[in-house]
Design an enzyme around this catalytic site. Structure first.
Site, short mmCIF file in Angstrom:
data_model
loop_
_atom_site.label_atom_id
_atom_site.label_comp_id
_atom_site.label_asym_id
_atom_site.label_seq_id
_atom_site.Cartn_x
_atom_site.Cartn_y
_atom_site.Cartn_z
N ASP A 138 -0.91 -5.48 9.28
CA ASP A 138 -1.94 -4.54 8.84
C ASP A 138 -3.18 -5.36 8.49
OD1 ASP A 138 -3.55 -2.63 7.69
OD2 ASP A 138 -1.98 -1.76 6.44
N LYS A 185 -13.56 -1.00 6.29
CA LYS A 185 -14.12 -1.88 5.26
C LYS A 185 -15.05 -2.92 5.87
CE LYS A 185 -10.31 -0.08 3.31
NZ LYS A 185 -9.31 0.73 4.05
N ALA A 199 -6.74 -4.83 7.53
CA ALA A 199 -7.71 -3.82 7.09
C ALA A 199 -8.95 -4.42 6.44
CB ALA A 199 -7.05 -2.85 6.11
N TRP A 251 0.86 -1.19 0.00
CA TRP A 251 0.00 0.00 0.00
C TRP A 251 0.89 1.24 0.00
CZ3 TRP A 251 -2.19 2.59 4.85
CH2 TRP A 251 -3.17 3.53 4.51
#
Length: 386
Positions: free
Chosen positions: A204, A239, A206, A123
Site C-alpha cells: 500500500d 496525498k 499512499a 489502517w
C-alpha cells in the site's frame, strides 16, 4: 430485502470530526482528520496541479472513455514514479482504496484459500476490505510500544507462519497509523523472509514523497518488486498530489505473463467500474511527463515533507520538556502524516474533555493537522493528563 439491512458501525474518524465541529470552545485542536493541512488549516491545491488542469482544459478535445485499464500515459507515469521502469501490468483505479479492492478481488479469483497478513496496527479500512472480499486474514506484530520502533523479532516470528501463496500487506512508506517504518536493513530481512516463504507482497503506497522524498519513499517497494517473483502495488495519488476528491489511483502487478495479467485486471475494472475516472489521472500524467511541472511539483511536495518533519521535531522537543521524559522522542524519527503517541484511552478522553484536543482513541495523531502555535499547548495538555 431492505428489511434485512443492518445498521453499519460508526466510522471513528467521521464521528471524531463531527464532535470537533460541535465543540464551541476556541482553540480546540483537531488531530484526527486524515488529510494534509497547511499552517492555515487548509488543504491547498498545488500550483503544479492548477497549471496542469489549465493545460488540460485548454487542450482536451473529448470526454469519451479512455480504456478499461485507464489512460496509458498515466499508467506509464505511475510505473516510472514508483518502480523507475515501465514493466508489469497496471490499471487505473478509484483511488488507492479502489486499487486495494481490485488487488483483493484478484486474490479471491485466483487463490481464495490465501490468508492476507496485516500489520498490527494498520489502517482500519484494510481489514474491512479483506472481510468484504471474503478472504481470511491474520496479523503480524509491527510496533514496539516501548520504543516506538519496529518490533522486528515479533514481526519475524509471526510472518514465519506465512504459507506459500499468502498475501502480506505492507506499507511502502509512512506507515499508517504509527509513522514507524522499517530501516533499509529491516526491509532486506522482510524481503528475504517473504522470498523464502513464497508469499506475495501487497504494498500500500499512499504517501510517496511525504516521508524521506519521492525516490527514497519508493526504495522499499522497488526492492521487493526486484527481489520477489510476484508483487502487487496499490498506489494512491490523493496525498502526493493533493487531489483527494479526484480519486486517482493505480494497481500495479508484477510477475506472470504480462498480457494475461493485464487482461484479467482490465476485466476486474469492467465488472466494478467499467471505465476508471480520468481527470485526476490526466493531471498526474501531465505533471510527471512535463519536466517543468514535475520539478515544480517535487519542490512543493518537498516543502510539505520538510514542514511535517519540523513539526515532528518541535513536538518531540515540547513533549520532552513538558513531560520530563524522552519517551516521545520517536515522534521526531517517524515519517509521514501520522504517529501514535501510545496514550491510554482514558488519557485520550481527558485530552478531549478537558483540553479540546481531538485524536483517535488509539492516540493516533495527524502531524499535518498540528499548527506550530498549538505544539506547546498540546505538549502541556499531554503532561497535565498523564
Amino acid at each position: 430485502m431492505l428489511e434485512r439491512l443492518k445498521p453499519q458501525p460508526a466510522d471513528a474518524i467521521l464521528h471524531l470530526m463531527q464532535a470537533f465541529r460541535d465543540d464551541p470552545r476556541p482553540g480546540r485542536i483537531d488531530l484526527g482528520v486524515g488529510v494534509y493541512k497547511d499552517a492555515a488549516g487548509r488543504t491547498p491545491v498545488m500550483a503544479a496541479v492548477r497549471r496542469a488542469e489549465r493545460r488540460i482544459w485548454e487542450e482536451e478535445e473529448t470526454k469519451t472513455y479512455t480504456s478499461m485499464a485507464g489512460d496509458a500515459a498515466f499508467l506509464d507515469a505511475m510505473r516510472r514514479m514508483i518502480l523507475g521502469r515501465t514493466d508489469g501490468a497496471a490499471i487505473a483505479t478509484v483511488g488507492g482504496t479502489g486499487a486495494l479492492r481490485q488487488a483483493l478481488d484478484l486474490v479471491r479469483g485466483t487463490t481464495p484459500e490465501a490468508t492476507v497478513w496485516l500489520s498490527a496496527p494498520t489502517w482500519p479500512n484494510h481489514p474491512a476490505l479483506i472481510d468484504h472480499a471474503g478472504l481470511r486474514r491474520a496479523e503480524y506484530r509491527y510496533l514496539d510500544p516501548a520504543t516506538g520502533g519496529i518490533d522486528l523479532p515479533g514481526l519475524m516470528e509471526d510472518l514465519g507462519r506465512v504459507a506459500p501463496g499468502d498475501i502480506v500487506l505492507l506499507h511502502g512508506c509512512c506507515h499508517n497509523p504509527t509513522g514507524a517504518n522499517p530501516t533499509e536493513e529491516e526491509w532486506g530481512i522482510i524481503a528475504a523472509l517473504l522470498e523464502r516463504a513464497g508469499a506475495i507482497p501487497l504494498i500500500d503506497l499512499a504517501y510517496q514523497g511525504f516521508g524521506d522524498g519521492v525516490e527514497a519513499d519508493a526504495a522499499a517497494t522497488r526492492r521487493l518488486a526486484a527481489q520477489l517473483p510476484q508483487a502487487m502495488i496499490a498506489a494512491s495519488c490523493s496525498k502526493s498530489f493533493g487531489i483527494y476528491r479526484e480519486r486517482a489511483g493505480a494497481l500495479l502487478v508484477l510477475g506472470g505473463v504480462r498480457a494475461l495479467v493485464q487482461d484479467n485486471l482490465a476485466a476486474l475494472n469492467r465488472m466494478t467500474i467499467s471505465f476508471p475516472p480520468d481527470h485526476g489521472a490526466r493531471v498526474v500524467a501531465t505533471i510527471l511527463d512535463d519536466p517543468g511541472l514535475n520539478a515544480e511539483w517535487r519542490a512543493e511536495l518537498e516543502a510539505i515533507r520538510l514542514g511535517m518533519i519540523r513539526t515532528r521535531e518541535a513536538l518531540a522537543g515540547a513533549l520532552t520538556a513538558a513531560c520530563g521524559t524522552d519517551r516521545f522522542a520517536f515522534v521526531a524519527r517517524h515519517r509521514g502524516m501520522f504517529s501514535r503517541l501510545g496514550l491510554p484511552p482514558a488519557q485520550v478522553e481527558a485530552l478531549r474533555r478537558d483540553h479540546g484536543v481531538y485524536m483517535l482513541g488509539d492516540s493516533r495523531i495527524n502531524i499535518a493537522g498540528l499548527r506550530a502555535e498549538d505544539v506547546p499547548r498540546l505538549a502541556e495538555a499531554v503532561a497535565a493528563t498523564g
